[in-house]
Design a protein around this motif. Structure first.
Motif, PDB file in Angstrom:
ATOM      1  N   THR A 209      51.698  29.525  52.254  1.00 30.60           N
ATOM      2  CA  THR A 209      52.693  29.403  51.190  1.00 30.60           C
ATOM      3  C   THR A 209      52.737  30.645  50.304  1.00 30.60           C
ATOM      4  O   THR A 209      53.794  31.009  49.781  1.00 30.60           O
ATOM      5  CB  THR A 209      52.388  28.169  50.316  1.00 30.60           C
ATOM      6  OG1 THR A 209      52.332  27.017  51.158  1.00 30.60           O
ATOM      7  CG2 THR A 209      53.450  27.962  49.251  1.00 30.60           C
ATOM      8  N   ALA A 210      51.586  31.294  50.126  1.00 30.65           N
ATOM      9  CA  ALA A 210      51.500  32.470  49.263  1.00 30.65           C
ATOM     10  C   ALA A 210      50.285  33.286  49.673  1.00 30.65           C
ATOM     11  O   ALA A 210      49.459  32.845  50.485  1.00 30.65           O
ATOM     12  CB  ALA A 210      51.400  32.061  47.798  1.00 30.65           C
ATOM     13  N   ASN A 211      50.170  34.481  49.105  1.00 28.18           N
ATOM     14  CA  ASN A 211      49.017  35.339  49.347  1.00 28.18           C
ATOM     15  C   ASN A 211      48.057  35.208  48.163  1.00 28.18           C
ATOM     16  O   ASN A 211      48.441  35.428  47.012  1.00 28.18           O
ATOM     17  CB  ASN A 211      49.454  36.797  49.502  1.00 28.18           C
ATOM     18  CG  ASN A 211      48.295  37.703  49.871  1.00 28.18           C
ATOM     19  OD1 ASN A 211      47.526  37.396  50.774  1.00 28.18           O
ATOM     20  ND2 ASN A 211      48.163  38.817  49.176  1.00 28.18           N
ATOM     21  N   VAL A 212      46.812  34.840  48.432  1.00 26.67           N
ATOM     22  CA  VAL A 212      45.827  34.611  47.376  1.00 26.67           C
ATOM     23  C   VAL A 212      44.713  35.646  47.489  1.00 26.67           C
ATOM     24  O   VAL A 212      44.152  35.851  48.570  1.00 26.67           O
ATOM     25  CB  VAL A 212      45.216  33.198  47.468  1.00 26.67           C
ATOM     26  CG1 VAL A 212      44.273  32.945  46.293  1.00 26.67           C
ATOM     27  CG2 VAL A 212      46.304  32.139  47.522  1.00 26.67           C
ATOM     28  N   THR A 213      44.372  36.286  46.372  1.00 29.69           N
ATOM     29  CA  THR A 213      43.288  37.262  46.364  1.00 29.69           C
ATOM     30  C   THR A 213      42.624  37.241  45.003  1.00 29.69           C
ATOM     31  O   THR A 213      42.922  36.404  44.156  1.00 29.69           O
ATOM     32  CB  THR A 213      43.836  38.665  46.714  1.00 29.69           C
ATOM     33  OG1 THR A 213      42.738  39.562  46.925  1.00 29.69           O
ATOM     34  CG2 THR A 213      44.742  39.206  45.615  1.00 29.69           C
ATOM     35  N   ARG A 214      41.687  38.157  44.788  1.00 27.12           N
ATOM     36  CA  ARG A 214      41.062  38.281  43.477  1.00 27.12           C
ATOM     37  C   ARG A 214      40.544  39.692  43.271  1.00 27.12           C
ATOM     38  O   ARG A 214      40.203  40.395  44.233  1.00 27.12           O
ATOM     39  CB  ARG A 214      39.929  37.274  43.293  1.00 27.12           C
ATOM     40  CG  ARG A 214      38.623  37.624  43.986  1.00 27.12           C
ATOM     41  CD  ARG A 214      37.537  36.621  43.612  1.00 27.12           C
ATOM     42  NE  ARG A 214      36.234  37.000  44.178  1.00 27.12           N
ATOM     43  CZ  ARG A 214      35.352  37.785  43.569  1.00 27.12           C
ATOM     44  NH1 ARG A 214      35.630  38.308  42.395  1.00 27.12           N
ATOM     45  NH2 ARG A 214      34.203  38.074  44.146  1.00 27.12           N
ATOM     46  N   SER A 215      40.476  40.106  42.005  1.00 25.25           N
ATOM     47  CA  SER A 215      39.910  41.405  41.657  1.00 25.25           C
ATOM     48  C   SER A 215      38.967  41.302  40.467  1.00 25.25           C
ATOM     49  O   SER A 215      38.297  42.272  40.126  1.00 25.25           O
ATOM     50  CB  SER A 215      41.023  42.403  41.337  1.00 25.25           C
ATOM     51  OG  SER A 215      41.807  41.959  40.238  1.00 25.25           O
ATOM     52  N   SER A 216      38.909  40.143  39.848  1.00 24.18           N
ATOM     53  CA  SER A 216      38.070  39.940  38.663  1.00 24.18           C
ATOM     54  C   SER A 216      36.671  39.494  39.065  1.00 24.18           C
ATOM     55  O   SER A 216      36.491  38.817  40.083  1.00 24.18           O
ATOM     56  CB  SER A 216      38.713  38.878  37.759  1.00 24.18           C
ATOM     57  OG  SER A 216      37.830  38.510  36.718  1.00 24.18           O
ATOM     58  N   PRO A 217      35.649  39.821  38.269  1.00 24.85           N
ATOM     59  CA  PRO A 217      34.312  39.301  38.528  1.00 24.85           C
ATOM     60  C   PRO A 217      34.184  37.821  38.168  1.00 24.85           C
ATOM     61  O   PRO A 217      33.177  37.188  38.479  1.00 24.85           O
ATOM     62  CB  PRO A 217      33.415  40.163  37.628  1.00 24.85           C
ATOM     63  CG  PRO A 217      34.310  40.615  36.522  1.00 24.85           C
ATOM     64  CD  PRO A 217      35.658  40.790  37.156  1.00 24.85           C
ATOM     65  N   THR A 218      35.201  37.254  37.529  1.00 26.15           N
ATOM     66  CA  THR A 218      35.218  35.831  37.197  1.00 26.15           C
ATOM     67  C   THR A 218      36.033  35.069  38.238  1.00 26.15           C
ATOM     68  O   THR A 218      36.643  35.668  39.132  1.00 26.15           O
ATOM     69  CB  THR A 218      35.837  35.611  35.810  1.00 26.15           C
ATOM     70  OG1 THR A 218      37.228  35.955  35.846  1.00 26.15           O
ATOM     71  CG2 THR A 218      35.142  36.466  34.767  1.00 26.15           C
ATOM     72  N   ALA A 219      36.062  33.756  38.116  1.00 25.55           N
ATOM     73  CA  ALA A 219      36.827  32.921  39.052  1.00 25.55           C
ATOM     74  C   ALA A 219      38.296  32.924  38.671  1.00 25.55           C
ATOM     75  O   ALA A 219      38.881  31.904  38.299  1.00 25.55           O
ATOM     76  CB  ALA A 219      36.266  31.513  39.073  1.00 25.55           C
ATOM     77  N   LEU A 220      38.899  34.072  38.767  1.00 18.31           N
ATOM     78  CA  LEU A 220      40.314  34.269  38.459  1.00 18.31           C
ATOM     79  C   LEU A 220      41.019  34.746  39.717  1.00 18.31           C
ATOM     80  O   LEU A 220      40.690  35.811  40.255  1.00 18.31           O
ATOM     81  CB  LEU A 220      40.483  35.305  37.343  1.00 18.31           C
ATOM     82  CG  LEU A 220      41.927  35.688  36.993  1.00 18.31           C
ATOM     83  CD1 LEU A 220      42.673  34.492  36.409  1.00 18.31           C
ATOM     84  CD2 LEU A 220      41.942  36.864  36.016  1.00 18.31           C
ATOM     85  N   LEU A 221      41.968  33.973  40.196  1.00 15.25           N
ATOM     86  CA  LEU A 221      42.713  34.307  41.404  1.00 15.25           C
ATOM     87  C   LEU A 221      44.086  34.865  41.055  1.00 15.25           C
ATOM     88  O   LEU A 221      44.675  34.499  40.033  1.00 15.25           O
ATOM     89  CB  LEU A 221      42.881  33.071  42.283  1.00 15.25           C
ATOM     90  CG  LEU A 221      41.602  32.327  42.667  1.00 15.25           C
ATOM     91  CD1 LEU A 221      41.938  31.178  43.603  1.00 15.25           C
ATOM     92  CD2 LEU A 221      40.589  33.272  43.305  1.00 15.25           C
TER      93      LEU A 221
END
Length: 307
Positions: A209-221
């Protein structure tokens, strides 16, 4: 041949990974390097968010040698002032993990969008519903071209104030005050899950449905439209310029850089990089606080001149 998340690239067989994080390795053949694509936070920028004099000099020298430099970041356009003084001419950045290409000419406050790859409102709402079901307690923010709005429970992680604080369904409503602005990405935060666990859970729940990633050291997508990533937008920009993947050198440190590092002909994980980034990259350089991007640019230019 390397494959990652549906993105495929080829590179010379002699550009193997170097497991030693303290040294720069595997520079691209200098005669082939036409574009440098670099992440910002944790990569080009030092931890204090500054751009070192050495890095500024390396960026300038690269462009003087005819090598384009693209800043490729998860940051929104309004956070790009940190590099506006160092773009040396072309002034283009890929922002929002590929959701926008931004012209940085003119300095602070004058940035303009030249390409937008928005997530459709209905898809954004579907993603929200899927994540609410899969990870109760998730709070959301909506990043639009004109600013960010977020839910009351969403932590104030950003450098600028929210345009609106309201439930995400209201932020995405057809009659919201920002409905005329494209949605660049959805942000999702969880206060109890670990960052990598939240990412894995969300990718399973959201699927195609979408592209999910992360760049934060916290649980932020960070959630973009399906098919939108740093890699796919960089590929579009390179195709417009007649630049092939093997002519690109890329740098990054976090999971949102993995596709870009896999796509580029030569790529470097920073000394401070996430393990997934080290696996995806074809080489390693020193940490951002040690000017790891500048180290490689200097090596490429030295090879080109025979120094």
């Amino acid at each position: 041949m390397r494959k990652n998340a549906g993105v495929t690239s080829t590179r010379p067989d002699d550009l193997g990974p170097d497991p030693a994080p303290a040294s720069a390795s595997a520079p691209a053949p200098a005669q082939r390097t036409r574009l440098i694509a670099t992440d910002l936070d944790g990569t080009l920028l030092r931890d204090d968010k500054s751009v070192s004099a050495r890095t500024v000099a390396a960026l300038g020298a690269a462009e003087e040698a005819g090598i384009e430099v693209f800043f490729v970041t998860g940051r929104p356009a309004r956070w790009m002032d940190v590099v506006s003084d160092h773009v040396h001419g072309h002034g283009l950045a890929i922002c929002g993990n590929g959701a926008a290409v931004v012209d940085l000419h003119g300095g602070a406050g004058t940035h303009s969008f030249v390409k937008i790859r928005a997530i459709e409102r209905t898809n954004a709402l579907e993603v929200v519903a899927l994540l609410r079901a899969a990870a109760p307690g998730t709070s959301f923010a909506v990043e639009r071209t004109g600013g960010i709005g977020h839910e009351l429970a969403y932590p104030p992680l950003h450098l600028d104030p929210a345009v609106t604080i309201a439930p995400v369904e209201k932020l995405l409503a057809e009659d919201s005050g920002q409905a005329d602005q494209p949605v660049l990405k959805i942000l999702a935060h969880h206060g109890e899950l670990s960052p990598d666990a939240f990412l894995a859970l969300a990718r399973t729940a959201v699927g195609d449905t979408a592209n999910v990633t992360r760049s934060s050291p916290t649980a932020l997508l960070e959630i973009s439209a399906a098919g939108v990533s740093k890699a796919s937008t960089l590929a579009l920009c390179c195709a417009e310029r007649g630049i092939a993947p093997h002519e690109v050198v890329a740098f990054g440190d976090m999971p949102n850089d993995v596709e870009m590092l896999s796509w580029a002909g030569t790529s470097y994980a920073m000394g401070n990089a996430h393990p997934d980034v080290i696996t995806a990259a074809s080489g390693r350089t020193v940490a951002n606080n040690e000017d790891g991007v500048a180290v490689i640019i200097e090596r490429i230019l030295a090879q080109r001149t025979g120094a």
